[in-house]
Design a protein around this motif. Sequence first.
Motif, PDB file in Angstrom:
ATOM      1  N   PRO A  12       0.819  -1.226   0.000  1.00 17.70           N
ATOM      2  CA  PRO A  12       0.000   0.000   0.000  1.00 17.70           C
ATOM      3  C   PRO A  12       0.846   1.266   0.000  1.00 17.70           C
ATOM      4  O   PRO A  12       0.487   2.244  -0.656  1.00 17.70           O
ATOM      5  N   ASP A  13       1.962   1.259   0.695  1.00 20.88           N
ATOM      6  CA  ASP A  13       2.854   2.429   0.718  1.00 20.88           C
ATOM      7  C   ASP A  13       3.418   2.699  -0.669  1.00 20.88           C
ATOM      8  O   ASP A  13       3.489   3.847  -1.108  1.00 20.88           O
ATOM      9  N   SER A  15       2.058   1.795  -3.466  1.00 16.62           N
ATOM     10  CA  SER A  15       0.930   2.231  -4.287  1.00 16.62           C
ATOM     11  C   SER A  15       0.640   3.718  -4.086  1.00 16.62           C
ATOM     12  O   SER A  15       0.424   4.457  -5.054  1.00 16.62           O
ATOM     13  N   HIS A  16       0.669   4.183  -2.831  1.00 12.25           N
ATOM     14  CA  HIS A  16       0.445   5.605  -2.550  1.00 12.25           C
ATOM     15  C   HIS A  16       1.569   6.463  -3.128  1.00 12.25           C
ATOM     16  O   HIS A  16       1.326   7.541  -3.674  1.00 12.25           O
ATOM     17  N   GLY A  19       1.035   6.654  -6.870  1.00  7.20           N
ATOM     18  CA  GLY A  19      -0.084   7.536  -7.168  1.00  7.20           C
ATOM     19  C   GLY A  19       0.295   9.004  -7.033  1.00  7.20           C
ATOM     20  O   GLY A  19      -0.078   9.837  -7.868  1.00  7.20           O
ATOM     21  N   ALA A  20       1.036   9.326  -5.989  1.00 10.53           N
ATOM     22  CA  ALA A  20       1.477  10.710  -5.788  1.00 10.53           C
ATOM     23  C   ALA A  20       2.412  11.144  -6.911  1.00 10.53           C
ATOM     24  O   ALA A  20       2.319  12.259  -7.417  1.00 10.53           O
TER      25      ALA A  20
END
Length: 45
Positions: A12-13, A15-16, A19-20
Amino acid sequence: MRDSDGGGSIAPDISHFLGAAQSGGFAVNERGGQALLTAIRNMID
């Protein structure tokens, strides 16, 4: 994927972070980019 200490997933990290980056949430200058590339290469080794 697991943290090096066996903790929770880091997916998840990542992925974030991705995305950023894709949305222009941050910028990396030449010096910072080189430092990131060096760190990635060191992790691969």
